[in-house]
Write a protein that holds these residues in place. Structure first.
Motif, PDB file in Angstrom:
ATOM      1  N   GLY A  28      28.632 -17.267 -13.114  1.00 42.00           N
ATOM      2  CA  GLY A  28      29.746 -17.821 -13.863  1.00 42.00           C
ATOM      3  C   GLY A  28      30.633 -18.602 -12.918  1.00 42.00           C
ATOM      4  N   THR A  29      31.771 -18.000 -12.549  1.00 42.76           N
ATOM      5  CA  THR A  29      32.619 -18.598 -11.511  1.00 42.76           C
ATOM      6  C   THR A  29      32.789 -17.663 -10.317  1.00 42.76           C
ATOM      7  OG1 THR A  29      34.682 -17.706 -12.455  1.00 42.76           O
ATOM      8  CG2 THR A  29      33.959 -19.871 -13.246  1.00 42.76           C
ATOM      9  N   GLN A  30      32.244 -16.467 -10.400  1.00 44.77           N
ATOM     10  CA  GLN A  30      32.457 -15.468  -9.353  1.00 44.77           C
ATOM     11  C   GLN A  30      31.437 -15.586  -8.225  1.00 44.77           C
ATOM     12  OE1 GLN A  30      32.344 -11.400 -10.657  1.00 44.77           O
ATOM     13  NE2 GLN A  30      32.146 -10.637  -8.569  1.00 44.77           N
ATOM     14  N   ALA A  31      31.939 -15.636  -6.992  1.00 47.11           N
ATOM     15  CA  ALA A  31      31.052 -15.601  -5.835  1.00 47.11           C
ATOM     16  C   ALA A  31      30.445 -14.201  -5.752  1.00 47.11           C
ATOM     17  CB  ALA A  31      31.826 -15.914  -4.559  1.00 47.11           C
ATOM     18  N   VAL A  58      35.645 -22.645  -9.089  1.00 44.15           N
ATOM     19  CA  VAL A  58      35.683 -23.521 -10.263  1.00 44.15           C
ATOM     20  C   VAL A  58      35.510 -24.959  -9.785  1.00 44.15           C
ATOM     21  CG1 VAL A  58      37.057 -21.983 -11.692  1.00 44.15           C
ATOM     22  CG2 VAL A  58      38.205 -23.582 -10.171  1.00 44.15           C
ATOM     23  N   GLY A  59      34.915 -25.788 -10.630  1.00 44.14           N
ATOM     24  CA  GLY A  59      34.568 -27.130 -10.185  1.00 44.14           C
ATOM     25  C   GLY A  59      33.364 -27.128  -9.271  1.00 44.14           C
ATOM     26  N   TYR A  60      32.574 -26.081  -9.340  1.00 43.93           N
ATOM     27  CA  TYR A  60      31.369 -25.951  -8.508  1.00 43.93           C
ATOM     28  C   TYR A  60      30.183 -25.739  -9.439  1.00 43.93           C
ATOM     29  CZ  TYR A  60      28.118 -24.058  -4.994  1.00 43.93           C
ATOM     30  OH  TYR A  60      27.026 -23.833  -4.170  1.00 43.93           O
ATOM     31  N   GLY A  61      29.109 -26.486  -9.212  1.00 44.63           N
ATOM     32  CA  GLY A  61      27.939 -26.326 -10.063  1.00 44.63           C
ATOM     33  C   GLY A  61      28.206 -26.794 -11.480  1.00 44.63           C
TER      34      GLY A  61
END
Length: 360
Positions: A315-318, A327-330
């Motif tokens: 999702g957004t969690q590393a 966020v804004g990644y992938g």
């Protein structure tokens, strides 16, 4: 060192969206932004990229963008969007500090909320200790320049799309545009008829999509990007799986006959480029519209990189660091995905801080 619940790094669309939802969930995030003013990457776009050419600007959550009765169509996006973001920050009274450059984020990688540990956010003028960090640094500061043999021998000018400021300076020039996305289409649409010649070169065959790109198709495309980041691979751009839509700049470039594509050349020469079969083309200028990479160097102390070169994200969690949201990644690198990612990141922060989020 000051202690705080949540630090948001970056005040572009993804960062502001995250801050909005964090506040709705009862937190008062501190937003750190490296730029001199609001607007994120939009403030750096070419003045010739006007609102009628932009293929996607979405309202930030909670405050709709003023359509300006349609009069904003011919205004530069680099003016309209930063003005909207700045108004958004003021109306919501978001605590954005700028210009503040984050140089490092560090902490104990396996710690959980029960031990009160925090991530240390180091900036150029101090440090904060945060229970959670939302990273929204985007990609604009890391333009990607692919290497091709002979690049140093080229006697003309080479520039990346990040430095493109309109067609005027290319009048009478022979220009090669490299790249298969909307940035290349923007350059080609403006240089056609101004430059002495343009040549469009791409590594792969661009996929032009029709008008049937519905919600199901968009979800399937985003799922392909999500699959890569879950596996810890370097994410592909969303457009690489969605294809080129018939946006205003694409339609304009097509109408001008500027999108007759050639395959990628083998090497660069002093006066142009050459293909493996011996063909060559002379040029004065090469514009590299080859995209960007995620600006994540400040996260290096957390050692999140996988063997595949990317950061494993659910999702957004590393995955390796549950105190960190990306966020804004992938899949959330698109404008339509940034707002959704902001809400997801805020929900994850709330669950983690209250002890309800388990490691993926």
């Amino acid at each position: 060192m000051d202690e705080i619940d949540v630090v948001v790094i970056g005040a572009g669309q993804a960062g502001l969206s995250s801050a909005y939802y964090l506040r709705r969930f009862g937190y008062e995030p501190l937003v750190l932004d490296a730029a001199d003013g609001p607007g994120g990457a939009w403030r750096h776009r070419s003045p010739t990229l006007t609102m009628d050419k932009v293929h996607g600007i979405f309202d930030l959550p909670g405050v709709r963008r003023d359509p300006d009765d349609g009069r904003s169509g011919g205004r530069p996006a680099a003016e309209v969007v930063p003005a909207y973001y700045g108004d958004y920050e003021r109306r919501l009274d978001l605590p954005v500090l700028r210009p503040v450059k984050v140089t490092a984020v560090a902490g104990e990688r396996l710690a959980g909320p029960e031990d009160g540990s925090r991530l240390i956010v180091t900036v150029d003028a101090g440090e904060w200790a945060a229970r959670a960090v939302v990273n929204a640094t985007g990609t604009w500061t890391r333009p990607y320049w692919p290497y091709y043999p002979g690049a140093r021998d080229f006697r003309g000018r080479q520039l990346h799309y990040a430095s493109y400021r309109g067609p005027a300076e290319f009048a009478g020039r022979r220009v090669i545009v490299v790249g298969g996305g909307h940035s290349a289409a923007h350059v080609l649409s403006e240089l056609a008829g101004v430059a002495a010649s343009t040549l469009w070169v791409t590594r792969g065959l661009p996929a032009f999509r029709g008008d049937d790109f519905d919600e199901e198709a968009r979800r399937a495309a985003v799922a392909l990007v999500e699959e890569r980041v879950r596996a810890g691979l370097v994410p592909h751009s969303v457009v690489s799986v969605t294809g080129l839509g018939h946006t205003p700049v694409v339609l304009d470039a097509l109408a001008k006959g500027a999108m007759e594509r050639l395959p990628m050349f083998e090497r660069i020469t002093g006066h142009g480029v050459r293909w493996a079969d011996g063909r060559s083309h002379e040029a004065d200028t090469i514009v590299w519209a080859t995209g960007f990479r995620s600006a994540l160097d400040h996260l290096a102390p957390l050692r999140l990189r996988e063997p595949g070169g990317g950061i494993m994200v659910d999702g957004t969690q590393a995955v390796k660091e549950p105190r960190l949201q990306l966020v804004g990644y992938g899949p959330s690198a698109s404008t339509i995905g940034a707002n959704r990612a902001g809400r997801t990141a805020a929900e994850n922060v709330r669950r983690f801080v209250t002890g309800g989020l388990v490691r993926p």
